[in-house]
Design a protein around this motif. Structure first.
Motif, PDB file in Angstrom:
ATOM      1  N   TYR A 162      33.640  34.378  49.541  1.00 16.99           N
ATOM      2  CA  TYR A 162      33.489  33.102  48.814  1.00 16.99           C
ATOM      3  C   TYR A 162      34.036  31.935  49.623  1.00 16.99           C
ATOM      4  CZ  TYR A 162      30.995  33.246  44.429  1.00 16.99           C
ATOM      5  OH  TYR A 162      29.990  33.251  43.498  1.00 16.99           O
ATOM      6  N   GLU A 198      40.456  27.891  37.097  1.00 16.42           N
ATOM      7  CA  GLU A 198      39.089  28.207  37.546  1.00 16.42           C
ATOM      8  C   GLU A 198      38.195  28.562  36.352  1.00 16.42           C
ATOM      9  OE1 GLU A 198      38.672  30.775  41.035  1.00 16.42           O
ATOM     10  OE2 GLU A 198      37.065  31.831  39.991  1.00 16.42           O
ATOM     11  N   GLU A 236      28.061  41.161  47.774  1.00 14.97           N
ATOM     12  CA  GLU A 236      28.102  39.692  47.820  1.00 14.97           C
ATOM     13  C   GLU A 236      26.711  39.125  48.117  1.00 14.97           C
ATOM     14  OE1 GLU A 236      30.310  37.204  47.273  1.00 14.97           O
ATOM     15  OE2 GLU A 236      31.812  38.601  46.528  1.00 14.97           O
ATOM     16  N   TYR A 241      28.422  45.005  40.434  1.00 15.95           N
ATOM     17  CA  TYR A 241      29.468  44.521  41.345  1.00 15.95           C
ATOM     18  C   TYR A 241      30.815  44.470  40.624  1.00 15.95           C
ATOM     19  CZ  TYR A 241      31.553  41.589  45.057  1.00 15.95           C
ATOM     20  OH  TYR A 241      32.349  41.098  46.055  1.00 15.95           O
ATOM     21  N   PHE A 292      43.027  27.319  49.082  1.00 18.95           N
ATOM     22  CA  PHE A 292      42.322  28.597  48.936  1.00 18.95           C
ATOM     23  C   PHE A 292      42.236  29.317  50.284  1.00 18.95           C
ATOM     24  CE2 PHE A 292      38.581  31.389  48.504  1.00 18.95           C
ATOM     25  CZ  PHE A 292      39.023  32.158  47.436  1.00 18.95           C
ATOM     26  N   PHE A 336      37.005  40.201  37.293  1.00 21.08           N
ATOM     27  CA  PHE A 336      37.844  40.154  38.490  1.00 21.08           C
ATOM     28  C   PHE A 336      39.316  39.958  38.114  1.00 21.08           C
ATOM     29  CE2 PHE A 336      39.187  38.474  42.662  1.00 21.08           C
ATOM     30  CZ  PHE A 336      38.475  39.289  43.519  1.00 21.08           C
ATOM     31  N   ALA A 347      35.860  40.051  48.864  1.00 20.53           N
ATOM     32  CA  ALA A 347      35.277  39.126  47.879  1.00 20.53           C
ATOM     33  C   ALA A 347      35.776  37.698  48.106  1.00 20.53           C
ATOM     34  CB  ALA A 347      35.616  39.598  46.462  1.00 20.53           C
ATOM     35  N   GLU A 348      37.085  37.544  48.361  1.00 22.03           N
ATOM     36  CA  GLU A 348      37.639  36.190  48.519  1.00 22.03           C
ATOM     37  C   GLU A 348      37.198  35.554  49.849  1.00 22.03           C
ATOM     38  OE1 GLU A 348      38.505  35.112  45.847  1.00 22.03           O
ATOM     39  OE2 GLU A 348      40.411  35.820  45.055  1.00 22.03           O
ATOM     40  N   PHE A 366      31.639  37.701  36.254  1.00 18.74           N
ATOM     41  CA  PHE A 366      32.314  38.370  37.372  1.00 18.74           C
ATOM     42  C   PHE A 366      33.803  38.007  37.412  1.00 18.74           C
ATOM     43  CE2 PHE A 366      33.865  38.470  41.736  1.00 18.74           C
ATOM     44  CZ  PHE A 366      33.551  39.761  42.125  1.00 18.74           C
ATOM     45  N   VAL A 367      34.112  36.729  37.262  1.00 22.71           N
ATOM     46  CA  VAL A 367      35.511  36.290  37.396  1.00 22.71           C
ATOM     47  C   VAL A 367      36.375  36.847  36.258  1.00 22.71           C
ATOM     48  CG1 VAL A 367      37.062  34.292  37.479  1.00 22.71           C
ATOM     49  CG2 VAL A 367      34.928  34.246  38.764  1.00 22.71           C
ATOM     50  N   TRP A 384      36.815  26.835  46.218  1.00 20.78           N
ATOM     51  CA  TRP A 384      36.780  27.957  47.171  1.00 20.78           C
ATOM     52  C   TRP A 384      36.761  27.527  48.632  1.00 20.78           C
ATOM     53  CZ3 TRP A 384      33.368  28.654  42.763  1.00 20.78           C
ATOM     54  CH2 TRP A 384      33.839  29.595  41.841  1.00 20.78           C
ATOM     55  N   ASP A 437      28.589  34.268  37.468  1.00 21.49           N
ATOM     56  CA  ASP A 437      29.882  34.282  38.156  1.00 21.49           C
ATOM     57  C   ASP A 437      31.032  34.231  37.152  1.00 21.49           C
ATOM     58  OD1 ASP A 437      30.615  34.648  40.922  1.00 21.49           O
ATOM     59  OD2 ASP A 437      31.766  32.806  40.719  1.00 21.49           O
ATOM     60  N   PHE A 450      24.464  39.641  45.230  1.00 24.46           N
ATOM     61  CA  PHE A 450      24.801  38.728  44.125  1.00 24.46           C
ATOM     62  C   PHE A 450      24.076  37.391  44.302  1.00 24.46           C
ATOM     63  CE2 PHE A 450      27.333  35.469  42.022  1.00 24.46           C
ATOM     64  CZ  PHE A 450      27.536  36.029  40.771  1.00 24.46           C
ATOM     65  N   LEU A 510      43.328  31.652  38.523  1.00 26.74           N
ATOM     66  CA  LEU A 510      42.111  31.954  37.755  1.00 26.74           C
ATOM     67  C   LEU A 510      42.065  31.214  36.424  1.00 26.74           C
ATOM     68  CD1 LEU A 510      41.397  35.719  38.475  1.00 26.74           C
ATOM     69  CD2 LEU A 510      40.369  33.674  39.459  1.00 26.74           C
TER      70      LEU A 510
HETATM   71  C1  MP5 Z   1      34.316  35.467  44.051  1.00 31.42           C
HETATM   72  C2  MP5 Z   1      33.555  35.055  42.956  1.00 31.42           C
HETATM   73  C3  MP5 Z   1      35.690  34.941  44.330  1.00 31.42           C
HETATM   74  N1  MP5 Z   1      34.028  34.157  42.077  1.00 31.42           N
HETATM   75  N2  MP5 Z   1      32.297  35.549  42.772  1.00 31.42           N
HETATM   76  C4  MP5 Z   1      31.813  36.432  43.635  1.00 31.42           C
HETATM   77  C5  MP5 Z   1      30.448  36.991  43.415  1.00 31.42           C
HETATM   78  N3  MP5 Z   1      32.501  36.839  44.705  1.00 31.42           N
HETATM   79  C6  MP5 Z   1      33.742  36.372  44.923  1.00 31.42           C
HETATM   80  O1  MP5 Z   1      36.615  35.376  43.379  1.00 31.42           O
HETATM   81  P1  MP5 Z   1      37.611  34.314  42.663  1.00 31.42           P
HETATM   82  O2  MP5 Z   1      38.518  35.169  41.868  1.00 31.42           O
HETATM   83  O3  MP5 Z   1      36.744  33.414  41.837  1.00 31.42           O
HETATM   84  O4  MP5 Z   1      38.291  33.549  43.778  1.00 31.42           O
END
Ligand code: MP5
Length: 209
Positions: A133, A81, A196, A107, A162, A51, A129-130, A47-48, A157, A44, A199, A78
């Motif tokens: 989560y 985070e 998602e 992804y 959030f 992102f 995505a948000e 990913f972030v 999250w 993750d 993942f 972020l």
């Molecule tokens: C998010 C994440 C949310 N961290 N990971 C995945 C697989 N999907 C969605 O994004 P964020 O930017 O961390 O809120």
């Protein structure tokens, strides 16, 4: 029904699988193996980081000050985070430079590519995505005892702040697509939902390549 609502409703079956996923359930019940959370943390984080680049590109396409302010807020969030990911990784002795799984890489690349098709496309992906989560970590919270080792991640999250951010994205999406999503955007959203789910599968089952 607004665009955001109709997108989630259109993927209702897969959505249920996300919030009931074995990884999500085990994280809530405190039965998740240590290595499974470790894998999630490393994947993750990758990913972030990707992102954040996506969000910066989306922000550059924002049509007005309101949208820019909302996405600026997302970008600002972020920083703490990512600091949380780094602190947890250090405590657990994890290497955040480890190779991403094919699902993580796929992804992340998919998310980044979406914005090349324009603001609406990127916004649909951001919302998916948000919201995924928010709902997954809210499900973890609902199953969790007060002393969860994942408390800071759960808060990140599933906090009211959030949830408010995700509701604002939904509002922006509804205003951007007053006639609702067309077929292409609905298909794009469905891909986010499938990614998602995949993942969670990948970190749970220790996907490698
Ligand atoms: C998010 C994440 C949310 N961290 N990971 C995945 C697989 N999907 C969605 O994004 P964020 O930017 O961390 O809120």
């Amino acid at each position: 029904m607004g665009a955001s609502n109709s997108l989630v409703t259109g993927s209702a079956q897969l959505w249920e699988q996300i919030v009931a996923h074995p990884f999500v359930a085990a994280a809530g019940e405190g039965t998740l193996p240590r290595e499974a959370f470790d894998r999630w943390l490393v994947q993750d984080h990758f990913f972030v980081v990707g992102f954040r680049r996506f969000l910066a590109e989306l922000r550059a396409l924002a049509p007005d000050d309101g949208a820019r302010a909302l996405l600026d807020g997302g970008l600002d969030a972020l920083e703490p985070e990512l600091a949380l990911f780094r602190a947890e990784a250090e405590q657990r002795g994890l290497d955040l430079d480890a190779e991403p799984s094919p699902t993580t890489l796929g992804y992340t690349a998919f998310v980044q590519a979406s914005v090349l098709d324009g603001f609406a496309h990127g916004l649909v992906v951001l919302y998916g995505a948000e919201k995924a989560y928010l709902d997954a970590w809210t499900a973890v919270r609902e199953r969790t005892a007060s002393d969860s080792p994942y408390a800071r991640f759960i808060d990140n999250w599933s906090s009211p702040a959030f949830a408010g951010y995700v509701a604002s994205i939904a509002g922006l999406l509804d205003a951007t697509l007053p006639a609702g999503p067309d077929e292409e955007l609905a298909r794009l959203f469905a891909r986010v939902v499938r990614f998602e789910l995949r993942f969670w599968d990948a970190v749970h089952e220790a996907e490698t390549w």
